[in-house]
Design a protein around this motif. Structure first.
Motif, PDB file in Angstrom:
ATOM      1  N   PHE A 196       0.825  -1.205   0.000  1.00 25.71           N
ATOM      2  CA  PHE A 196       0.000   0.000   0.000  1.00 25.71           C
ATOM      3  C   PHE A 196       0.860   1.257   0.000  1.00 25.71           C
ATOM      4  O   PHE A 196       1.982   1.251   0.489  1.00 25.71           O
ATOM      5  CB  PHE A 196      -0.916   0.035   1.235  1.00 25.71           C
ATOM      6  CG  PHE A 196      -1.888  -1.105   1.292  1.00 25.71           C
ATOM      7  CD1 PHE A 196      -3.103  -1.030   0.646  1.00 25.71           C
ATOM      8  CD2 PHE A 196      -1.576  -2.264   1.982  1.00 25.71           C
ATOM      9  CE1 PHE A 196      -3.999  -2.087   0.689  1.00 25.71           C
ATOM     10  CE2 PHE A 196      -2.459  -3.328   2.035  1.00 25.71           C
ATOM     11  CZ  PHE A 196      -3.672  -3.246   1.386  1.00 25.71           C
ATOM     12  N   THR A 197       0.284   2.320  -0.529  1.00 30.45           N
ATOM     13  CA  THR A 197       0.925   3.631  -0.420  1.00 30.45           C
ATOM     14  C   THR A 197       0.493   4.253   0.903  1.00 30.45           C
ATOM     15  O   THR A 197      -0.447   3.779   1.547  1.00 30.45           O
ATOM     16  CB  THR A 197       0.496   4.556  -1.575  1.00 30.45           C
ATOM     17  OG1 THR A 197      -0.907   4.815  -1.454  1.00 30.45           O
ATOM     18  CG2 THR A 197       0.804   3.949  -2.936  1.00 30.45           C
ATOM     19  N   ALA A 198       1.150   5.321   1.277  1.00 30.39           N
ATOM     20  CA  ALA A 198       0.806   5.993   2.530  1.00 30.39           C
ATOM     21  C   ALA A 198      -0.644   6.473   2.529  1.00 30.39           C
ATOM     22  O   ALA A 198      -1.310   6.467   3.562  1.00 30.39           O
ATOM     23  CB  ALA A 198       1.749   7.164   2.772  1.00 30.39           C
ATOM     24  N   ASP A 199      -1.152   6.847   1.360  1.00 26.80           N
ATOM     25  CA  ASP A 199      -2.521   7.354   1.258  1.00 26.80           C
ATOM     26  C   ASP A 199      -3.582   6.264   1.226  1.00 26.80           C
ATOM     27  O   ASP A 199      -4.757   6.530   1.493  1.00 26.80           O
ATOM     28  CB  ASP A 199      -2.673   8.216   0.003  1.00 26.80           C
ATOM     29  CG  ASP A 199      -1.837   9.481   0.062  1.00 26.80           C
ATOM     30  OD1 ASP A 199      -1.540   9.954   1.177  1.00 26.80           O
ATOM     31  OD2 ASP A 199      -1.483  10.006  -1.007  1.00 26.80           O
ATOM     32  N   SER A 200      -3.199   5.039   0.873  1.00 27.27           N
ATOM     33  CA  SER A 200      -4.194   3.971   0.742  1.00 27.27           C
ATOM     34  C   SER A 200      -4.078   2.908   1.831  1.00 27.27           C
ATOM     35  O   SER A 200      -4.788   1.909   1.799  1.00 27.27           O
ATOM     36  CB  SER A 200      -4.049   3.295  -0.620  1.00 27.27           C
ATOM     37  OG  SER A 200      -2.855   2.545  -0.676  1.00 27.27           O
ATOM     38  N   ARG A 201      -3.216   3.127   2.771  1.00 28.28           N
ATOM     39  CA  ARG A 201      -2.902   2.144   3.810  1.00 28.28           C
ATOM     40  C   ARG A 201      -4.053   1.931   4.795  1.00 28.28           C
ATOM     41  O   ARG A 201      -4.478   2.865   5.457  1.00 28.28           O
ATOM     42  CB  ARG A 201      -1.696   2.684   4.563  1.00 28.28           C
ATOM     43  CG  ARG A 201      -0.718   1.703   5.022  1.00 28.28           C
ATOM     44  CD  ARG A 201       0.443   2.451   5.663  1.00 28.28           C
ATOM     45  NE  ARG A 201       0.804   1.785   6.888  1.00 28.28           N
ATOM     46  CZ  ARG A 201       1.969   1.212   7.085  1.00 28.28           C
ATOM     47  NH1 ARG A 201       2.907   1.326   6.186  1.00 28.28           N
ATOM     48  NH2 ARG A 201       2.214   0.577   8.190  1.00 28.28           N
ATOM     49  N   PRO A 202      -4.563   0.697   4.919  1.00 28.01           N
ATOM     50  CA  PRO A 202      -5.571   0.436   5.948  1.00 28.01           C
ATOM     51  C   PRO A 202      -4.901   0.340   7.322  1.00 28.01           C
ATOM     52  O   PRO A 202      -3.674   0.215   7.414  1.00 28.01           O
ATOM     53  CB  PRO A 202      -6.156  -0.911   5.531  1.00 28.01           C
ATOM     54  CG  PRO A 202      -5.042  -1.592   4.804  1.00 28.01           C
ATOM     55  CD  PRO A 202      -4.270  -0.487   4.121  1.00 28.01           C
ATOM     56  N   CYS A 203      -5.693   0.355   8.368  1.00 28.16           N
ATOM     57  CA  CYS A 203      -5.107   0.233   9.703  1.00 28.16           C
ATOM     58  C   CYS A 203      -4.742  -1.232   9.964  1.00 28.16           C
ATOM     59  O   CYS A 203      -5.214  -2.148   9.291  1.00 28.16           O
ATOM     60  CB  CYS A 203      -6.055   0.771  10.768  1.00 28.16           C
ATOM     61  SG  CYS A 203      -7.532  -0.212  11.011  1.00 28.16           S
ATOM     62  N   ARG A 204      -3.886  -1.450  10.947  1.00 26.87           N
ATOM     63  CA  ARG A 204      -3.417  -2.796  11.288  1.00 26.87           C
ATOM     64  C   ARG A 204      -4.580  -3.718  11.667  1.00 26.87           C
ATOM     65  O   ARG A 204      -4.585  -4.892  11.325  1.00 26.87           O
ATOM     66  CB  ARG A 204      -2.403  -2.727  12.424  1.00 26.87           C
ATOM     67  CG  ARG A 204      -1.097  -2.059  12.045  1.00 26.87           C
ATOM     68  CD  ARG A 204      -0.169  -1.861  13.253  1.00 26.87           C
ATOM     69  NE  ARG A 204      -0.058  -3.022  14.100  1.00 26.87           N
ATOM     70  CZ  ARG A 204       0.729  -4.068  13.880  1.00 26.87           C
ATOM     71  NH1 ARG A 204       1.507  -4.090  12.818  1.00 26.87           N
ATOM     72  NH2 ARG A 204       0.755  -5.090  14.704  1.00 26.87           N
ATOM     73  N   LYS A 205      -5.561  -3.184  12.375  1.00 20.29           N
ATOM     74  CA  LYS A 205      -6.716  -3.982  12.809  1.00 20.29           C
ATOM     75  C   LYS A 205      -7.477  -4.536  11.600  1.00 20.29           C
ATOM     76  O   LYS A 205      -7.972  -5.661  11.628  1.00 20.29           O
ATOM     77  CB  LYS A 205      -7.633  -3.131  13.686  1.00 20.29           C
ATOM     78  CG  LYS A 205      -8.808  -3.878  14.244  1.00 20.29           C
ATOM     79  CD  LYS A 205      -8.362  -4.938  15.237  1.00 20.29           C
ATOM     80  CE  LYS A 205      -9.570  -5.621  15.846  1.00 20.29           C
ATOM     81  NZ  LYS A 205      -9.222  -6.820  16.566  1.00 20.29           N
ATOM     82  N   THR A 206      -7.553  -3.750  10.536  1.00 22.78           N
ATOM     83  CA  THR A 206      -8.204  -4.216   9.312  1.00 22.78           C
ATOM     84  C   THR A 206      -7.471  -5.426   8.753  1.00 22.78           C
ATOM     85  O   THR A 206      -8.092  -6.419   8.362  1.00 22.78           O
ATOM     86  CB  THR A 206      -8.258  -3.081   8.270  1.00 22.78           C
ATOM     87  OG1 THR A 206      -9.031  -2.008   8.800  1.00 22.78           O
ATOM     88  CG2 THR A 206      -8.862  -3.551   6.957  1.00 22.78           C
ATOM     89  N   VAL A 207      -6.146  -5.374   8.736  1.00 24.02           N
ATOM     90  CA  VAL A 207      -5.356  -6.500   8.220  1.00 24.02           C
ATOM     91  C   VAL A 207      -5.551  -7.731   9.110  1.00 24.02           C
ATOM     92  O   VAL A 207      -5.697  -8.851   8.617  1.00 24.02           O
ATOM     93  CB  VAL A 207      -3.863  -6.128   8.091  1.00 24.02           C
ATOM     94  CG1 VAL A 207      -3.055  -7.318   7.606  1.00 24.02           C
ATOM     95  CG2 VAL A 207      -3.686  -4.949   7.147  1.00 24.02           C
ATOM     96  N   VAL A 208      -5.588  -7.536  10.421  1.00 18.76           N
ATOM     97  CA  VAL A 208      -5.848  -8.653  11.342  1.00 18.76           C
ATOM     98  C   VAL A 208      -7.202  -9.282  11.012  1.00 18.76           C
ATOM     99  O   VAL A 208      -7.327 -10.509  10.940  1.00 18.76           O
ATOM    100  CB  VAL A 208      -5.788  -8.194  12.817  1.00 18.76           C
ATOM    101  CG1 VAL A 208      -6.339  -9.266  13.747  1.00 18.76           C
ATOM    102  CG2 VAL A 208      -4.369  -7.828  13.209  1.00 18.76           C
ATOM    103  N   ASN A 209      -8.216  -8.450  10.807  1.00 14.37           N
ATOM    104  CA  ASN A 209      -9.541  -8.970  10.446  1.00 14.37           C
ATOM    105  C   ASN A 209      -9.497  -9.716   9.119  1.00 14.37           C
ATOM    106  O   ASN A 209     -10.148 -10.752   8.958  1.00 14.37           O
ATOM    107  CB  ASN A 209     -10.567  -7.838  10.399  1.00 14.37           C
ATOM    108  CG  ASN A 209     -10.933  -7.336  11.776  1.00 14.37           C
ATOM    109  OD1 ASN A 209     -10.849  -8.063  12.763  1.00 14.37           O
ATOM    110  ND2 ASN A 209     -11.328  -6.077  11.853  1.00 14.37           N
ATOM    111  N   TRP A 210      -8.743  -9.198   8.149  1.00 14.88           N
ATOM    112  CA  TRP A 210      -8.599  -9.888   6.860  1.00 14.88           C
ATOM    113  C   TRP A 210      -7.969 -11.261   7.047  1.00 14.88           C
ATOM    114  O   TRP A 210      -8.379 -12.231   6.413  1.00 14.88           O
ATOM    115  CB  TRP A 210      -7.758  -9.059   5.904  1.00 14.88           C
ATOM    116  CG  TRP A 210      -8.419  -7.827   5.365  1.00 14.88           C
ATOM    117  CD1 TRP A 210      -9.747  -7.513   5.398  1.00 14.88           C
ATOM    118  CD2 TRP A 210      -7.773  -6.746   4.705  1.00 14.88           C
ATOM    119  NE1 TRP A 210      -9.959  -6.300   4.801  1.00 14.88           N
ATOM    120  CE2 TRP A 210      -8.775  -5.798   4.361  1.00 14.88           C
ATOM    121  CE3 TRP A 210      -6.459  -6.463   4.373  1.00 14.88           C
ATOM    122  CZ2 TRP A 210      -8.483  -4.604   3.696  1.00 14.88           C
ATOM    123  CZ3 TRP A 210      -6.177  -5.289   3.709  1.00 14.88           C
ATOM    124  CH2 TRP A 210      -7.183  -4.360   3.378  1.00 14.88           C
TER     125      TRP A 210
END
Length: 66
Positions: free
Chosen positions: A16-30
């Motif tokens: 991801f780029t700095a502008d499109s980066r999801p939060c860490r919690k989103t990645v954990v949920n993924w």
């Protein structure tokens, strides 16, 4: 061969780029939902590095060239 694991921060930096980066919690949920391949080890989540067919072909060509 063991599949390489990367931290969530490494995954975010790589994908991801700095502008499109999801939060860490989103990645954990993924990871929990199976959207992103990964695993929880010792209370920490890791993302499996994805090796594509293209990556394998490039690696094969580079090995032959050297």
């Amino acid at each position: 061969m063991a599949q390489r694991k990367m931290s969530i921060d490494e995954y975010l930096d790589q994908e991801f780029t700095a502008d499109s980066r999801p939060c860490r919690k989103t990645v954990v949920n993924w990871i929990k939902k199976g959207v992103v391949p990964g695993v929880e080890l010792g209370g920490k989540f890791w993302v499996y590095e994805q090796i594509t067919v293209a990556d394998q072909l490039i690696d094969k060509v580079l090995r032959k060239a050297s």
